[in-house]
Design an enzyme around this catalytic site. Structure first.
Site, PDB file in Angstrom:
ATOM      1  N   CYS A 169      24.749  35.507  28.486  1.00 55.01           N
ATOM      2  CA  CYS A 169      25.108  36.202  29.727  1.00 55.01           C
ATOM      3  C   CYS A 169      26.607  36.459  29.829  1.00 55.01           C
ATOM      4  CB  CYS A 169      24.620  35.425  30.943  1.00 55.01           C
ATOM      5  SG  CYS A 169      25.552  33.914  31.217  1.00 55.01           S
ATOM      6  N   TYR A 181      -7.283   2.203   5.634  1.00 55.65           N
ATOM      7  CA  TYR A 181      -6.406   1.067   5.351  1.00 55.65           C
ATOM      8  C   TYR A 181      -6.370  -0.005   6.442  1.00 55.65           C
ATOM      9  CZ  TYR A 181      -3.387   4.315   7.953  1.00 55.65           C
ATOM     10  OH  TYR A 181      -2.889   5.193   8.877  1.00 55.65           O
ATOM     11  N   ASP A 187       1.110  10.381   3.584  1.00 49.70           N
ATOM     12  CA  ASP A 187       1.753  11.296   4.516  1.00 49.70           C
ATOM     13  C   ASP A 187       0.720  12.243   5.132  1.00 49.70           C
ATOM     14  OD1 ASP A 187       3.869  12.168   5.901  1.00 49.70           O
ATOM     15  OD2 ASP A 187       4.885  13.168   4.245  1.00 49.70           O
ATOM     16  N   LYS A 196       2.204   4.601   1.448  1.00 52.04           N
ATOM     17  CA  LYS A 196       2.258   5.146   2.812  1.00 52.04           C
ATOM     18  C   LYS A 196       1.892   6.623   2.714  1.00 52.04           C
ATOM     19  CE  LYS A 196       4.988   5.203   6.988  1.00 52.04           C
ATOM     20  NZ  LYS A 196       4.838   6.613   7.275  1.00 52.04           N
ATOM     21  N   GLU A 239       0.850  -1.198   0.000  1.00 48.95           N
ATOM     22  CA  GLU A 239       0.000   0.000   0.000  1.00 48.95           C
ATOM     23  C   GLU A 239       0.874   1.232   0.000  1.00 48.95           C
ATOM     24  OE1 GLU A 239      -2.502  -0.168   3.465  1.00 48.95           O
ATOM     25  OE2 GLU A 239      -3.198  -2.174   2.961  1.00 48.95           O
ATOM     26  N   LYS A 262      10.505   3.310   3.732  1.00 50.21           N
ATOM     27  CA  LYS A 262      10.523   4.768   3.552  1.00 50.21           C
ATOM     28  C   LYS A 262      11.360   5.109   2.327  1.00 50.21           C
ATOM     29  CE  LYS A 262       9.116   7.358   6.860  1.00 50.21           C
ATOM     30  NZ  LYS A 262       9.367   7.454   8.195  1.00 50.21           N
ATOM     31  N   CYS A 316      29.307  32.382  27.196  1.00 52.70           N
ATOM     32  CA  CYS A 316      27.879  32.226  26.888  1.00 52.70           C
ATOM     33  C   CYS A 316      27.412  33.388  26.006  1.00 52.70           C
ATOM     34  CB  CYS A 316      27.066  32.192  28.186  1.00 52.70           C
ATOM     35  SG  CYS A 316      25.300  32.220  27.888  1.00 52.70           S
TER      36      CYS A 316
HETATM   37  S1  IVH Z   1      -1.064   0.470   8.637  1.00 56.93           S
HETATM   38  C1  IVH Z   1      -1.254  -1.793  12.522  1.00 56.93           C
HETATM   39  N1  IVH Z   1      -1.171   1.510   6.231  1.00 56.93           N
HETATM   40  O1  IVH Z   1       2.103   5.221   8.749  1.00 56.93           O
HETATM   41  C2  IVH Z   1      -1.457  -1.002  11.272  1.00 56.93           C
HETATM   42  N2  IVH Z   1      -0.297   2.866   7.979  1.00 56.93           N
HETATM   43  O2  IVH Z   1       4.041   3.888  11.320  1.00 56.93           O
HETATM   44  C3  IVH Z   1      -0.809   0.311  11.321  1.00 56.93           C
HETATM   45  N3  IVH Z   1       0.300   5.140   7.283  1.00 56.93           N
HETATM   46  O3  IVH Z   1       0.850   5.385  12.001  1.00 56.93           O
HETATM   47  C4  IVH Z   1      -0.958   1.219  10.204  1.00 56.93           C
HETATM   48  N4  IVH Z   1      -0.259   4.924   5.175  1.00 56.93           N
HETATM   49  O4  IVH Z   1      -0.225   6.879  10.221  1.00 56.93           O
HETATM   50  C5  IVH Z   1      -0.813   1.718   7.515  1.00 56.93           C
HETATM   51  N5  IVH Z   1      -1.372   2.314   4.065  1.00 56.93           N
HETATM   52  C6  IVH Z   1      -1.030   2.511   5.336  1.00 56.93           C
HETATM   53  C7  IVH Z   1      -0.510   3.737   5.778  1.00 56.93           C
HETATM   54  C8  IVH Z   1      -0.145   3.878   7.123  1.00 56.93           C
HETATM   55  C9  IVH Z   1       0.211   5.758   6.090  1.00 56.93           C
HETATM   56  C10 IVH Z   1       0.856   5.761   8.497  1.00 56.93           C
HETATM   57  C11 IVH Z   1       0.043   5.583   9.744  1.00 56.93           C
HETATM   58  C12 IVH Z   1       0.949   4.856  10.722  1.00 56.93           C
HETATM   59  C13 IVH Z   1       2.313   5.061  10.117  1.00 56.93           C
HETATM   60  C14 IVH Z   1       3.189   3.821  10.258  1.00 56.93           C
END
Ligand code: IVH
Length: 668
Positions: free
Chosen positions: A403, A218, A113, A111, A109, A306, A400
């Site tokens: 002071c 998600y 932001d 991620k 999926e 990441k 400093c």
């Molecule tokens: S799953 C247990 N899916 O990324 C399931 N997280 O540290 C936990 N995030 O806190 C989350 N896209 O805010 C999941 N497709 C996605 C995501 C996602 C963004 C964020 C979420 C989470 C952090 C992961």
């Protein structure tokens, strides 16, 4: 009756139109038709307020204003994911799972932001929306969630359900918003994530509504309640209920499939209409997920890859020094402003003298700056090839900057310290610290306001905070501070007097005493006087304290100025005793993991879970091999079957009732 029926009809038409427009992006009504229905509904609701639902689509434009955010305890903790940064770490994740004897498929999926949110429905109606908070307790943002058009106010099925997902702001929305802010001379919002987080934390839902937030859902925390066997199935289930689920989610067979997905979206990333900072990889099979289980922070069945940090070049125009709360001196890079990952970077910490020397930084150098997601920007290196000869060598200061006292560098340490406890710079930092969330938690006395009040002479010391009401009139007249905000601030200050001892201890800024140690001390000694009277040896004997902290604590309470401060605070009415709950023990509950399923006639599930937590047990939403006891009430569902399958101890209502009634009678 006619009106009630028409209100229901219109609600359905408008909810469906919203869903088609915002979630499916396939409108079926024209704007004029939509407006006509909405106006008709508004008129009817005005005429017959008794039939107006709190979840009416007319509420989408906002209107509800709250005083402050209520806390919401998540029934199942909202965990975060472990980050990985390269192929090797992804392969290691896969191998670890295979070594446990599984042959997993994965769901990839994007991620997103933004910030994660939890959305609760009862009988198909949206009941609450909450932020993640610390994962255990979040903030109630229901009033703002109702303004998010892609969050259904009522579901196609009249079920009880919690779903989780990311609340985000689209890139075009941010650009438009910043355009308007530029015209009004307001500071610009730095990036989509900050903009979304700032918008959802508005007390006035009209503002949140204007920010046009959006969601991608998600996660389904309780899939077994709906007979769902895989995460991908859960995603489809949530789509069918009317949630906005990302269409790019993909089921893949192996690591090669994961790498292909990552490569594809690393390329597509700039063309998406929202920000992403990586790819989330989840084991698809839910039984496999349950067997893999959790650490205290993360699931073991998912990781977040990441994208690599972005690096840009800029000029190091100066190195300036700041003085922290403990007197520590930090060199900071002053940079020609550059945008990295959507935020403008003007400063970056250089930590200490050794760090600058090791990086061989000179003022005037071209340097590369790196930033990844939330991570604080860092100066990577000086591009020495681009030196012109006009660069100025770095020189550590000896006095400093505030002071003028001579700085000290302790034996074996890298940091320089200003030892003058009365140094004004040290002071403002310590005032900010005193008010911060984990300390006295005075909402409204953040960094910026404290700086203003300090510079204007209203707050020079901790006790001045509690004399602020004397300046109420002057404060109200300050530009940017209305009567309401000053009233709220004074109320927050007054309320902070009731805090339990650990907050005050942490707030006082005793060197090396973090919030956890403060709690430990407060629990052990109960009152500040008792703690102040301890000798160094006794303090040292406490597990987790050690010689250095013992010395710091002792030195703090030996200083007459500090004792005077504590006496003054007491005179001002501050509580100096520990008010937290006593640790309770019960052999049936303490240290055990519970799952509560079905209905217990005399207590709600939440009440039972609170009792369990009060006695040092934990409660979770799903049964796994780690569960010790499943409490099974009426109409229990699949969790009870699973407990039987796994041979886990089962308590029926009678057993729970006897355990509960045998608990020490004082406040269960
Ligand atoms: S799953 C247990 N899916 O990324 C399931 N997280 O540290 C936990 N995030 O806190 C989350 N896209 O805010 C999941 N497709 C996605 C995501 C996602 C963004 C964020 C979420 C989470 C952090 C992961």
């Amino acid at each position: 009756m006619e009106a009630k029926k028409r209100i229901e009809e219109l609600t359905e038409i408008i909810n469906q139109a919203n869903y088609e427009y915002y979630t499916l992006i396939k409108p079926t009504l024209t704007d004029q038709e939509f407006d006509k229905y909405l106006r008709e509904l508004e008129n009817l609701e005005n005429e017959y307020p008794e039939y107006a639902s709190p979840n009416s689509p007319t509420k989408r434009v906002g209107g509800e204003v709250i005083d402050k955010f209520k806390k919401i305890r998540h029934r199942i903790p909202m965990l975060s994911l472990p980050d990985v940064f390269n192929e090797e770490e992804i392969r290691a994740f896969d191998e670890r799972i295979r070594k446990s004897g599984f042959h997993p498929e994965y769901v990839c999926e994007l991620k997103i932001d933004g910030l994660s949110g939890s959305f609760h429905y009862e009988d198909g109606n949206l009941i609450t929306g909450a932020t993640r908070g610390d994962g255990i307790v979040g903030e109630d943002i229901t009033h703002n969630v109702k303004t998010i058009r892609t969050i259904p106010l009522s579901l196609k099925d009249k079920i009880d359900i919690e779903v989780r997902g990311e609340i985000f702001m689209g890139r075009t929305t941010l650009a438009q918003l910043n355009e308007e802010r530029r015209e009004k001379n307001l500071p610009l919002l730095q990036n989509c994530r900050n903009a979304a987080a700032g918008s959802i934390r508005q007390l006035d839902s009209k503002i949140a509504a204007e920010r046009k937030l959006d969601t991608w859902i998600y996660h389904l925390p309780n899939p077994e309640d709906y007979g769902i066997k895989s995460h991908f199935e859960a995603l489809n289930f949530m789509t069918n209920l009317g949630f906005k689920v990302n269409p790019n989610n993909r089921l893949v067979k192996d690591v090669d499939g994961i790498l292909k997905f990552i490569a594809e979206y690393a390329e597509k990333r700039p063309y998406l209409s929202y920000d992403i900072d990586g790819v989330v990889i989840k084991v698809n099979d839910l039984e496999m997920q349950a067997a893999l289980g959790y650490t205290s922070k993360h699931p073991r069945w998912a990781i977040a890859y990441k994208f690599p940090a972005e690096e840009v070049l800029t000029k190091l125009t100066d190195i300036i020094f700041t003085v922290g709360r403990t007197g520590r001196i930090t060199p900071n890079a002053v940079l020609e402003p550059v945008i990295v990952m959507g935020s403008t970077i003007k400063r970056a910490t250089l930590h200490n003298e050794d760090y600058v020397i090791e990086k061989d930084l000179k003022i005037g150098d071209v340097v590369s700056i790196r930033k990844a997601g939330d991570v604080i920007p860092e100066v990577v290196e000086a591009k020495t090839m681009r030196r012109t000869g006009n660069e100025v060598a770095f020189k550590m200061i000896t006095n400093c900057p505030i002071c003028g006292s001579l700085l000290e560098k302790k034996e074996g340490q890298v940091d320089h310290y200003c030892m003058n406890t009365k140094c004004p710079a040290r002071h403002i930092e310590s005032l900010i610290h005193f008010c911060e969330r984990k300390a006295m938690n005075i909402d409204g006395l953040g960094e910026k306001i404290m700086e203003d009040f300090f510079n204007l002479g209203f707050i020079k010391s901790i006790t001045d905070i509690y004399h602020l009401e004397k300046h109420q009139k002057d404060l109200q007249e300050l530009e940017g501070y209305g009567k309401k905000s000053i009233d709220n601030l004074l109320e927050a200050i007054e309320k902070s007097k009731e805090n339990s001892l650990e907050r005050l201890l942490f707030g006082l800024g005793i060197e090396g005493i973090g919030d956890k140690t403060a709690l430990l001390l407060a629990k052990k000694y109960k009152t500040i006087d008792n703690l102040a009277n301890q000798c160094e040896e006794d303090l040292k004997a406490i597990k987790d304290i050690g010689a250095i902290l013992a010395k710091n604590i002792h030195r703090f309470f030996d200083d007459v100025d500090n004792l005077e401060l504590i006496n003054n605070l007491k005179d001002l009415g501050l509580n100096t005793t520990y008010l937290g709950p006593e640790e309770k023990y019960d052999e049936n509950i303490t240290n055990k993991r519970f799952v509560v399923t079905g209905t217990i006639s005399f207590m709600s599930r939440e009440e039972i879970e609170t009792v369990i937590a009060n006695y040092g047990g934990s409660a979770s939403g799903s049964v796994s091999s780690k569960t010790n006891v499943v409490i099974v009430g009426d109409k229990p569902g699949s969790k009870a079957d699973k407990a039987k399958e796994l041979g886990i101890e089962i308590w029926d209502e009678e057993k729970w009732s006897s355990v509960y009634n045998n608990l020490s009678s004082n406040e269960k």
